[in-house]
Design a protein around this motif. Structure first.
Motif, PDB file in Angstrom:
ATOM      1  N   VAL A 107      -5.909   2.782  -8.822  1.00  0.00           N
ATOM      2  CA  VAL A 107      -4.688   2.504  -9.583  1.00  0.00           C
ATOM      3  C   VAL A 107      -3.495   2.402  -8.627  1.00  0.00           C
ATOM      4  CG1 VAL A 107      -3.078   3.454 -11.275  1.00  0.00           C
ATOM      5  CG2 VAL A 107      -5.545   3.434 -11.751  1.00  0.00           C
ATOM      6  N   ALA A 108      -3.431   3.298  -7.644  1.00  0.00           N
ATOM      7  CA  ALA A 108      -2.329   3.231  -6.676  1.00  0.00           C
ATOM      8  C   ALA A 108      -2.351   1.900  -5.936  1.00  0.00           C
ATOM      9  CB  ALA A 108      -2.442   4.398  -5.683  1.00  0.00           C
ATOM     10  N   MET A 109      -3.521   1.495  -5.491  1.00  0.00           N
ATOM     11  CA  MET A 109      -3.618   0.217  -4.790  1.00  0.00           C
ATOM     12  C   MET A 109      -3.249  -0.938  -5.725  1.00  0.00           C
ATOM     13  SD  MET A 109      -6.752  -1.027  -2.340  1.00  0.00           S
ATOM     14  CE  MET A 109      -6.642   0.456  -1.318  1.00  0.00           C
ATOM     15  N   ALA A 110      -3.656  -0.842  -6.984  1.00  0.00           N
ATOM     16  CA  ALA A 110      -3.308  -1.883  -7.953  1.00  0.00           C
ATOM     17  C   ALA A 110      -1.795  -1.953  -8.139  1.00  0.00           C
ATOM     18  CB  ALA A 110      -4.000  -1.613  -9.289  1.00  0.00           C
ATOM     19  N   LEU A 111      -1.129  -0.794  -8.246  1.00  0.00           N
ATOM     20  CA  LEU A 111       0.334  -0.779  -8.404  1.00  0.00           C
ATOM     21  C   LEU A 111       1.002  -1.475  -7.232  1.00  0.00           C
ATOM     22  CD1 LEU A 111       1.065   2.848  -9.700  1.00  0.00           C
ATOM     23  CD2 LEU A 111       1.281   0.702 -10.984  1.00  0.00           C
ATOM     24  N   GLY A 112       0.567  -1.140  -6.035  1.00  0.00           N
ATOM     25  CA  GLY A 112       1.171  -1.748  -4.855  1.00  0.00           C
ATOM     26  C   GLY A 112       0.937  -3.248  -4.808  1.00  0.00           C
ATOM     27  N   LEU A 113      -0.302  -3.653  -5.003  1.00  0.00           N
ATOM     28  CA  LEU A 113      -0.618  -5.080  -4.853  1.00  0.00           C
ATOM     29  C   LEU A 113      -0.044  -5.915  -5.999  1.00  0.00           C
ATOM     30  CD1 LEU A 113      -4.284  -4.847  -3.470  1.00  0.00           C
ATOM     31  CD2 LEU A 113      -2.191  -5.392  -2.196  1.00  0.00           C
ATOM     32  N   CYS A 114       0.032  -5.323  -7.213  1.00  0.00           N
ATOM     33  CA  CYS A 114       0.661  -6.051  -8.324  1.00  0.00           C
ATOM     34  C   CYS A 114       2.163  -6.232  -8.059  1.00  0.00           C
ATOM     35  CB  CYS A 114       0.466  -5.311  -9.640  1.00  0.00           C
ATOM     36  SG  CYS A 114      -1.211  -5.457 -10.278  1.00  0.00           S
ATOM     37  N   THR A 115       2.796  -5.218  -7.544  1.00  0.00           N
ATOM     38  CA  THR A 115       4.213  -5.332  -7.212  1.00  0.00           C
ATOM     39  C   THR A 115       4.420  -6.457  -6.201  1.00  0.00           C
ATOM     40  OG1 THR A 115       4.509  -2.981  -7.631  1.00  0.00           O
ATOM     41  CG2 THR A 115       6.215  -4.066  -6.316  1.00  0.00           C
ATOM     42  N   LEU A 116       3.545  -6.501  -5.198  1.00  0.00           N
ATOM     43  CA  LEU A 116       3.623  -7.577  -4.213  1.00  0.00           C
ATOM     44  C   LEU A 116       3.452  -8.941  -4.882  1.00  0.00           C
ATOM     45  CD1 LEU A 116       3.729  -8.538  -1.258  1.00  0.00           C
ATOM     46  CD2 LEU A 116       1.274  -8.076  -1.096  1.00  0.00           C
ATOM     47  N   ARG A 117       2.504  -9.044  -5.784  1.00  0.00           N
ATOM     48  CA  ARG A 117       2.292 -10.336  -6.429  1.00  0.00           C
ATOM     49  C   ARG A 117       3.444 -10.730  -7.338  1.00  0.00           C
ATOM     50  NH1 ARG A 117      -3.262 -11.894  -8.916  1.00  0.00           N
ATOM     51  NH2 ARG A 117      -2.898  -9.823  -9.710  1.00  0.00           N
ATOM     52  N   MET A 168       0.829  -1.205   0.000  1.00  0.00           N
ATOM     53  CA  MET A 168       0.000   0.000   0.000  1.00  0.00           C
ATOM     54  C   MET A 168       0.864   1.257   0.000  1.00  0.00           C
ATOM     55  SD  MET A 168      -3.326   0.693   2.420  1.00  0.00           S
ATOM     56  CE  MET A 168      -4.151  -0.827   1.898  1.00  0.00           C
ATOM     57  N   ALA A 169       1.970   1.214   0.747  1.00  0.00           N
ATOM     58  CA  ALA A 169       2.884   2.363   0.768  1.00  0.00           C
ATOM     59  C   ALA A 169       3.471   2.604  -0.619  1.00  0.00           C
ATOM     60  CB  ALA A 169       3.998   2.127   1.795  1.00  0.00           C
ATOM     61  N   LEU A 170       3.888   1.530  -1.306  1.00  0.00           N
ATOM     62  CA  LEU A 170       4.445   1.683  -2.653  1.00  0.00           C
ATOM     63  C   LEU A 170       3.430   2.351  -3.578  1.00  0.00           C
ATOM     64  CD1 LEU A 170       6.277  -1.729  -3.269  1.00  0.00           C
ATOM     65  CD2 LEU A 170       7.320   0.537  -2.967  1.00  0.00           C
ATOM     66  N   GLY A 171       2.195   1.881  -3.529  1.00  0.00           N
ATOM     67  CA  GLY A 171       1.166   2.448  -4.396  1.00  0.00           C
ATOM     68  C   GLY A 171       0.894   3.905  -4.074  1.00  0.00           C
ATOM     69  N   LEU A 172       0.699   4.212  -2.794  1.00  0.00           N
ATOM     70  CA  LEU A 172       0.324   5.576  -2.428  1.00  0.00           C
ATOM     71  C   LEU A 172       1.488   6.543  -2.585  1.00  0.00           C
ATOM     72  CD1 LEU A 172      -1.985   4.844   0.645  1.00  0.00           C
ATOM     73  CD2 LEU A 172      -2.676   5.513  -1.670  1.00  0.00           C
ATOM     74  N   CYS A 173       2.735   6.066  -2.366  1.00  0.00           N
ATOM     75  CA  CYS A 173       3.894   6.945  -2.582  1.00  0.00           C
ATOM     76  C   CYS A 173       4.046   7.259  -4.073  1.00  0.00           C
ATOM     77  CB  CYS A 173       5.180   6.288  -2.079  1.00  0.00           C
ATOM     78  SG  CYS A 173       5.312   6.308  -0.283  1.00  0.00           S
ATOM     79  N   THR A 174       3.824   6.277  -4.921  1.00  0.00           N
ATOM     80  CA  THR A 174       3.887   6.516  -6.356  1.00  0.00           C
ATOM     81  C   THR A 174       2.864   7.572  -6.755  1.00  0.00           C
ATOM     82  OG1 THR A 174       4.616   4.241  -6.686  1.00  0.00           O
ATOM     83  CG2 THR A 174       3.751   5.393  -8.618  1.00  0.00           C
ATOM     84  N   LEU A 175       1.670   7.442  -6.201  1.00  0.00           N
ATOM     85  CA  LEU A 175       0.629   8.446  -6.474  1.00  0.00           C
ATOM     86  C   LEU A 175       1.077   9.830  -6.006  1.00  0.00           C
ATOM     87  CD1 LEU A 175      -2.263   9.182  -7.328  1.00  0.00           C
ATOM     88  CD2 LEU A 175      -3.058   8.452  -5.079  1.00  0.00           C
ATOM     89  N   ARG A 176       1.670   9.901  -4.840  1.00  0.00           N
ATOM     90  CA  ARG A 176       2.096  11.208  -4.349  1.00  0.00           C
ATOM     91  C   ARG A 176       3.244  11.783  -5.165  1.00  0.00           C
ATOM     92  NH1 ARG A 176       2.771  12.372   1.789  1.00  0.00           N
ATOM     93  NH2 ARG A 176       3.829  10.392   1.509  1.00  0.00           N
ATOM     94  N   GLU A 177       4.204  10.939  -5.487  1.00  0.00           N
ATOM     95  CA  GLU A 177       5.305  11.416  -6.342  1.00  0.00           C
ATOM     96  C   GLU A 177       4.755  12.037  -7.623  1.00  0.00           C
ATOM     97  OE1 GLU A 177       9.024  10.626  -5.912  1.00  0.00           O
ATOM     98  OE2 GLU A 177       8.143  10.711  -3.899  1.00  0.00           O
ATOM     99  N   SER A 178       3.768  11.373  -8.194  1.00  0.00           N
ATOM    100  CA  SER A 178       3.224  11.845  -9.470  1.00  0.00           C
ATOM    101  C   SER A 178       2.608  13.226  -9.307  1.00  0.00           C
ATOM    102  CB  SER A 178       2.203  10.854 -10.020  1.00  0.00           C
ATOM    103  OG  SER A 178       0.968  10.963  -9.326  1.00  0.00           O
ATOM    104  N   ARG A 179       2.009  13.461  -8.161  1.00  0.00           N
ATOM    105  CA  ARG A 179       1.390  14.775  -7.943  1.00  0.00           C
ATOM    106  C   ARG A 179       2.426  15.850  -7.657  1.00  0.00           C
ATOM    107  NH1 ARG A 179      -3.755  12.213  -4.850  1.00  0.00           N
ATOM    108  NH2 ARG A 179      -4.888  11.737  -6.765  1.00  0.00           N
TER     109      ARG A 179
END
Lengths: 226, 226, 226, 226, 226, 226
Positions: free
Chosen positions: D207-217, A209-220
């Motif tokens: 999309v952020a949650m998908a990025l995180g969870l796909c990375t995990l998978r 979840m951190a990876l996803g949300l950090c990516t989103l924040r970086e993009s902003r």
């Protein structure tokens, strides 16, 4: 700056064995991301968060670490999420995730009712309070305790107890199982095979979840740059 | 031994003005009981429990006081009840009451839905979490903030803000009002007159409950004596 | 006037054996307080509150007693609290406590989830409705019936059934046990020993709460005297 | 294979303007990730999901797309999440996220109570049912409608209505605001500035949650490779 | 035998004006059915069920009527459903419906959240308790009082107060309105026109449900006949 | 016109055996009413609603049937109520009832907590979501699956599995049992005898409710005629 792409995982107890389990389990995910993922612990903390008092004692320590260390996101790697709400209050600008909360939210996308394998009956009580505070009682099938410490949970010998607890939760309505301690991470894959249903490791969920949300924040942040 | 009939009221912040308000308001009840009622505070704590971080910081301090001092019952005199659950875990043999929890339980015997006058929006958030954790959402009409610190709440000038907050809560369905800070104790009687509905001071509720439950326990200890 | 320091415990059924059990169990607490604690019953009521109809029949009788007798506080000594809400509506100035409600509120300060040992399946249904009406479903582990009347519950022979019911509740998540009938009071101490967890006698909880809240009220009445 | 790192965002209505808004808003996030993020829509679907009937009609279409297209993760880009649960039933092996569910879960990590800006009163009813089905009523401050279609929501002229709706939600207890339509994505930043509280765009959260969870998978699939 | 096709509507108060309103409103439905629909009241009851005490007093009277009179179904024609649960306990073989419960169940098929126009603030409290006991808090938008007695509610002059209350409930989220007193029946049609949303008369809902369920039971009794 | 007194029961799957069971069970009720009760099914639908995807697929089909056919009331004869909410949105003027919803509402008048005998674990999940969406979690004792298809449920051989499931639900707190599939209708009477507690057939409940509510509506339409 490198701390823009750093996730700091805070094991809030003093057990280096628990820290090692967490650290080792994160290697696979490190290979898939450009984020640095560090793990630290608290030598002055108790060896495990067995009682609510332990959680109370380490909450300020977790908050101190967050104030002191720079990172894009902080993950509190104890299912009880000690200090999580207070840490968020302070650092509005940075992301703080708890592994208990993240695992529960992840579970809601995977199954209808989640069950938690807990270390002890005292942990079960903490989990019930957490679930009520999150407002998620109607999605919670309960917790089942294996009567172990966080350190003991790092031993492979506990797998049978984990399987028994998982089956008890399934017969109580759970169709997704959460491991209620960061030190149980190494059991995830074999437990999933044995139980035949999804098993969630809380630290992995929080880091994902951190990876996803950090990516989103970086993009902003990049967007608003000139 | 005298500590068998002693109630220790712990103001978990460093504000001596708040301690004085609490202490003074307890004089009336002292005249009606053979229990000693003492009030202490924490010079090393923050001046008020404004943020969750403050509650987190003082929780271990409250537990230390309970370990150190002898009493029949301990009352945590801050509506957020910092350290309450952990303190109970430890001292199974002694009685620990929180003024937030006690006030809410008292309110359930007085009205159908309770509203809380809170110091600030941050306090409101803490109260919501507490009410959810207690499982009492369906009896909670909400909180209304007066935007003050715990120290400011000791000033008589805030009465109009208190009345406004109370009326807002009543129009939202509350038929019993809780004062969400121990330092508001001196407003109770006039607020009750102005609002025309019962107003509960949390410290008084907790001390009353402590008196009743300690009396019950004394009676049982005496019975089991030879 | 002496009725200012009198607590009247109303057994709303006609069983003098139940009244005697209640009365005898209150002796220990009488030694610890300057309040007079009287117990009365209703010769024209049914011998026990077995069905909802029985509760409905005695509700107006309880309210009549309250109108007729003077006391600082009234305790309705039947777990179903017949007539409680209506009695409060009338006598805004005096304190009316139900032993079911008081026991449940007391339990919330002692454990995370409470279970109730009920007389019968019909009592269980009444308890479920009461818990829903109180808004406390998420703290309720359920009720377990011993299939007895209120009178039979006064017999020491039921202890094994009580222990079985208590264990069933514990395995269902309860960590505090309530005795669901005033006539079970004499089992409290031995049941607590056998179960190894706190056991609450509802009449004692209500009387303790009455002692505390009456003391609080006395202190306020004295304050406002010239 | 490239579909191992592809996220497919499914706009389940026929509005290309909505699809364009979604697509454009994802550009920033595309720059931060090695995942391909595609957006598609349904020419045979209605222009917007205004009524429950519209959601019912497109649910099977969404499931057909998922069966037909290869991707690591699918995001249903309509706040009502049409077809989400059924899609998950089928494709146990792949990840399906709804933007409504994801936004709500994201909100739980950001604030205490979330409010939703909805297109219309009919949308509000759908959101209430969704929140009840998720079991999250106690964290939901309500929805406020701007009386617009999904297409109209792509117009910048609606900002004032959005601000009004957000303020109404805040005064009702929300401290995090969700935009209840994928077509509102372009308002997020300015709405956050105007309201002074966090605003969540549902597609970004999913999309952020998908990025995180796909990375995990991915990390787990790699581990189990020989 | 004729009592096999008789529905007895019990007005549990002594107001013949209320009985007349109920009786007159049932004429239209009588023309559509072969069931006899009778209405009775209780001369010894209070003129209206204003307080919980009034409901408590009439509960045994309602149960006596049911024991004395023969009918296929009994309808308790007071929104508080006094004596309903107890009456069902006794007469397992016959059908007892409450107009409050029936109206609420009917409303669940018509709208998402229901609001109740209540006679007074005391009625509102009773309705809240009833809704909590039914477990339906999350479908309840609240009650709005018109400050009238049951008798006054039979007057056409109250229509404006009814409209105001209905609008307040709608702005609080209700999309179906319940009239909280059997004596309000004559307002239904005009109130529905004025509010532009469905309005439910509780006695009509209970009688309709009784007609349906009695027809079902008749069909089963006939089947099992030789 | 005859369609004013017609109830159309829509079996949303393609199983003619299920349709026949439904049709045959309605014969008894047809003898007691002047309403025409027709049953139809959907040849293009799947043979049973086993998965959420099946429910999603037939929801638009149910809505098409309602648009095409004239009737006073429509009953969706599948416990999952596919398309129910959307159908109501459209046809504000006509009555649409779901057999799942109707059975649950009927059960609330019969017992305290209802249990559902479901076809399979996937059905159980759908029922849990439905109960949460209806807001009735606190009245729901759970579902127990018999691991059968809708067609298999028409076989008399399943009675022992039904009894086992019913007993499991009773021991979990249910005091009224719902059959979770329209095709189980023929078991009702013998199941009730075996279990010794009320058993509800969902289609019967929905048709009974339709008869009552249509009679009520007819009476109002007649009134407003000149």
């Amino acid at each position: 700056m490198s701390d823009k792409k750093r996730i700091l995982v805070i094991n809030p107890n003093a057990s280096t064995r628990v820290t090692q389990v967490i650290d080792r389990e994160l290697n696979a995910i490190r290979k898939q991301t450009s984020f640095t993922i560090d793990v630290c612990d608290h030598p002055s903390a108790p060896p495990g968060i067995a009682r609510q008092q332990d959680a109370d004692m380490v909450a300020p320590l977790v908050q101190q670490t967050i104030r002191r260390e720079r990172a894009s996101a902080y993950v509190v790697a104890c299912f009880s999420d000690p200090g999580l709400t207070g840490a968020r209050e302070e650092a509005k600008g940075s992301l703080v995730l708890g592994c208990g909360e993240s695992a529960i939210l992840h579970a809601l996308t995977v199954g209808d009712q989640f069950g938690i394998i807990s270390l002890s009956d005292l942990s079960t009580l903490r989990q019930r309070r957490m679930v009520r505070m999150m407002g998620l009682t109607s999605r919670y099938a309960g917790s089942a305790a294996i009567s172990a410490t966080a350190e003991e949970a790092t031993s492979p010998l506990l797998i049978e107890k984990m399987v028994d607890a998982g089956r008890a939760l399934a017969s109580g309505g759970a169709n997704v199982i959460l491991m209620g301690c960061a030190g149980m991470a190494h059991f995830r894959s074999s437990l999933e095979d044995r139980l035949g249903m999804p098993v969630i490791d809380p630290t992995s969920s929080a880091v994902a979840m951190a990876l996803g949300l950090c990516t989103l924040r970086e993009s902003r942040l990049n967007e608003s740059d000139p």
